[in-house]
Scaffold this motif. Sequence first.
Motif, PDB file in Angstrom:
ATOM      1  N   LYS A 135      34.379  49.347  43.502  1.00 16.92           N
ATOM      2  CA  LYS A 135      35.095  49.524  42.218  1.00 16.92           C
ATOM      3  C   LYS A 135      34.938  48.341  41.270  1.00 16.92           C
ATOM      4  N   ASP A 136      34.753  47.147  41.816  1.00 19.10           N
ATOM      5  CA  ASP A 136      34.668  45.982  40.934  1.00 19.10           C
ATOM      6  C   ASP A 136      33.329  45.871  40.206  1.00 19.10           C
ATOM      7  N   LYS A 137      32.375  46.721  40.588  1.00 18.24           N
ATOM      8  CA  LYS A 137      31.061  46.662  39.927  1.00 18.24           C
ATOM      9  C   LYS A 137      31.046  47.419  38.610  1.00 18.24           C
ATOM     10  N   SER A 138      31.924  48.422  38.488  1.00 19.59           N
ATOM     11  CA  SER A 138      31.968  49.216  37.266  1.00 19.59           C
ATOM     12  C   SER A 138      33.246  50.036  37.227  1.00 19.59           C
ATOM     13  N   SER A 139      33.712  50.283  36.005  1.00 21.91           N
ATOM     14  CA  SER A 139      34.891  51.135  35.866  1.00 21.91           C
ATOM     15  C   SER A 139      34.506  52.613  35.829  1.00 21.91           C
ATOM     16  N   LYS A 140      33.190  52.871  35.790  1.00 22.05           N
ATOM     17  CA  LYS A 140      32.749  54.265  35.737  1.00 22.05           C
ATOM     18  C   LYS A 140      32.889  54.921  37.101  1.00 22.05           C
ATOM     19  N   LYS A 141      32.922  56.264  37.084  1.00 24.75           N
ATOM     20  CA  LYS A 141      32.963  57.001  38.347  1.00 24.75           C
ATOM     21  C   LYS A 141      31.531  57.333  38.783  1.00 24.75           C
ATOM     22  N   ASN A 142      31.401  57.673  40.040  1.00 22.15           N
ATOM     23  CA  ASN A 142      30.106  58.133  40.590  1.00 22.15           C
ATOM     24  C   ASN A 142      28.977  57.125  40.381  1.00 22.15           C
ATOM     25  N   VAL A 143      29.199  55.898  40.774  1.00 23.11           N
ATOM     26  CA  VAL A 143      28.198  54.852  40.575  1.00 23.11           C
ATOM     27  C   VAL A 143      27.519  54.489  41.903  1.00 23.11           C
ATOM     28  N   LEU A 144      26.208  54.519  41.890  1.00 23.61           N
ATOM     29  CA  LEU A 144      25.430  54.078  43.051  1.00 23.61           C
ATOM     30  C   LEU A 144      24.876  52.683  42.793  1.00 23.61           C
ATOM     31  N   GLU A 145      24.749  51.925  43.870  1.00 24.11           N
ATOM     32  CA  GLU A 145      24.219  50.562  43.781  1.00 24.11           C
ATOM     33  C   GLU A 145      22.925  50.526  44.584  1.00 24.11           C
ATOM     34  N   LEU A 146      21.837  50.238  43.893  1.00 26.18           N
ATOM     35  CA  LEU A 146      20.532  50.176  44.553  1.00 26.18           C
ATOM     36  C   LEU A 146      20.049  48.732  44.602  1.00 26.18           C
ATOM     37  N   ARG A 147      19.842  48.228  45.812  1.00 25.68           N
ATOM     38  CA  ARG A 147      19.344  46.862  45.985  1.00 25.68           C
ATOM     39  C   ARG A 147      17.905  46.929  46.468  1.00 25.68           C
ATOM     40  N   THR A 148      17.055  46.165  45.824  1.00 26.59           N
ATOM     41  CA  THR A 148      15.642  46.221  46.181  1.00 26.59           C
ATOM     42  C   THR A 148      15.274  45.043  47.079  1.00 26.59           C
ATOM     43  N   ARG A 149      14.097  45.180  47.689  1.00 29.42           N
ATOM     44  CA  ARG A 149      13.641  44.144  48.610  1.00 29.42           C
ATOM     45  C   ARG A 149      13.444  42.795  47.919  1.00 29.42           C
ATOM     46  N   ASP A 150      13.119  42.844  46.615  1.00 34.71           N
ATOM     47  CA  ASP A 150      12.900  41.579  45.895  1.00 34.71           C
ATOM     48  C   ASP A 150      14.198  40.996  45.325  1.00 34.71           C
ATOM     49  N   GLY A 151      15.350  41.536  45.782  1.00 34.14           N
ATOM     50  CA  GLY A 151      16.629  40.955  45.395  1.00 34.14           C
ATOM     51  C   GLY A 151      17.135  41.363  44.022  1.00 34.14           C
ATOM     52  N   SER A 152      16.661  42.497  43.522  1.00 36.22           N
ATOM     53  CA  SER A 152      17.188  43.013  42.262  1.00 36.22           C
ATOM     54  C   SER A 152      18.232  44.088  42.559  1.00 36.22           C
ATOM     55  N   GLU A 153      19.097  44.325  41.603  1.00 35.02           N
ATOM     56  CA  GLU A 153      20.167  45.289  41.789  1.00 35.02           C
ATOM     57  C   GLU A 153      20.325  46.168  40.558  1.00 35.02           C
ATOM     58  N   TYR A 154      20.427  47.471  40.805  1.00 33.32           N
ATOM     59  CA  TYR A 154      20.616  48.438  39.728  1.00 33.32           C
ATOM     60  C   TYR A 154      21.860  49.253  40.009  1.00 33.32           C
ATOM     61  N   LEU A 155      22.572  49.632  38.950  1.00 37.48           N
ATOM     62  CA  LEU A 155      23.637  50.619  39.081  1.00 37.48           C
ATOM     63  C   LEU A 155      23.124  51.915  38.456  1.00 37.48           C
ATOM     64  N   ILE A 156      23.428  53.019  39.123  1.00 32.64           N
ATOM     65  CA  ILE A 156      22.958  54.339  38.701  1.00 32.64           C
ATOM     66  C   ILE A 156      24.186  55.246  38.645  1.00 32.64           C
ATOM     67  N   GLN A 157      24.356  55.960  37.538  1.00 32.98           N
ATOM     68  CA  GLN A 157      25.591  56.736  37.374  1.00 32.98           C
ATOM     69  C   GLN A 157      25.361  58.076  36.703  1.00 32.98           C
ATOM     70  N   HIS A 158      26.140  59.058  37.097  1.00 30.49           N
ATOM     71  CA  HIS A 158      26.188  60.339  36.390  1.00 30.49           C
ATOM     72  C   HIS A 158      27.606  60.864  36.475  1.00 30.49           C
ATOM     73  N   ASP A 159      28.099  61.431  35.382  1.00 37.05           N
ATOM     74  CA  ASP A 159      29.479  61.942  35.381  1.00 37.05           C
ATOM     75  C   ASP A 159      29.690  63.064  36.380  1.00 37.05           C
ATOM     76  N   SER A 160      28.627  63.803  36.682  1.00 42.38           N
ATOM     77  CA  SER A 160      28.747  64.894  37.651  1.00 42.38           C
ATOM     78  C   SER A 160      28.583  64.376  39.077  1.00 42.38           C
ATOM     79  N   GLU A 161      29.621  64.594  39.881  1.00 42.84           N
ATOM     80  CA  GLU A 161      29.562  64.170  41.276  1.00 42.84           C
ATOM     81  C   GLU A 161      28.479  64.942  42.038  1.00 42.84           C
TER      82      GLU A 161
END
Length: 132
Positions: free
Chosen positions: A86-112
């Motif tokens: 929850k502390d990464k975003s106030s949005k709902k349905n958020v995925l956190e993708l961490r890559t091997r090179d140490g980068s991080e992305y958040l991915i979101q869609h309003d539809s569960e």
Amino acid sequence: ASTPTTGQIKTLDKAGVLHRTKIVDKGKRLRKKHWSASWTVLEGGVLTFFKDSKNSAAGGLRQPSKFSTPEFTVDLKGASLAWAPKDKSSKKNVLELRTRDGSEYLIQHDSEAIISTWHTAITQGIQEMSAD
Ligand code: I3S
């Protein structure tokens, strides 16, 4: 389907419009979080976020013009995916993708339902890439 003659498996697994933002670049936390809607393609163990374009925003699931350029290309080998805390975003349905090179992305869609199909597809992509 595999193509034994080339050894290169390249199948379109999934495509659609998602909200995404990059929050860490190779271990370095980015100062500003910038969400954008982008055409996203999962293919052959690689997740590609295209540049925010009028095409992808307005066209829904229609594929944008071939001139759209990828903004981020994420190799799923060695990556990990989880539901974002929850502390990464106030949005709902958020995925956190961490890559091997140490980068991080958040991915979101309003539809569960839609984000869940992406969760499944990306998880499969990670497993396939890490199998060999
Ligand atoms: O993690 P933050 O800084 O709360 O992320 C928010 C900001 O990026 C915000 O932009 P401004 O700083 O220009 O207001 C975005 O509009 C918000 O969507 C971000 O937070 P969420 O909780 O939506 O990820």
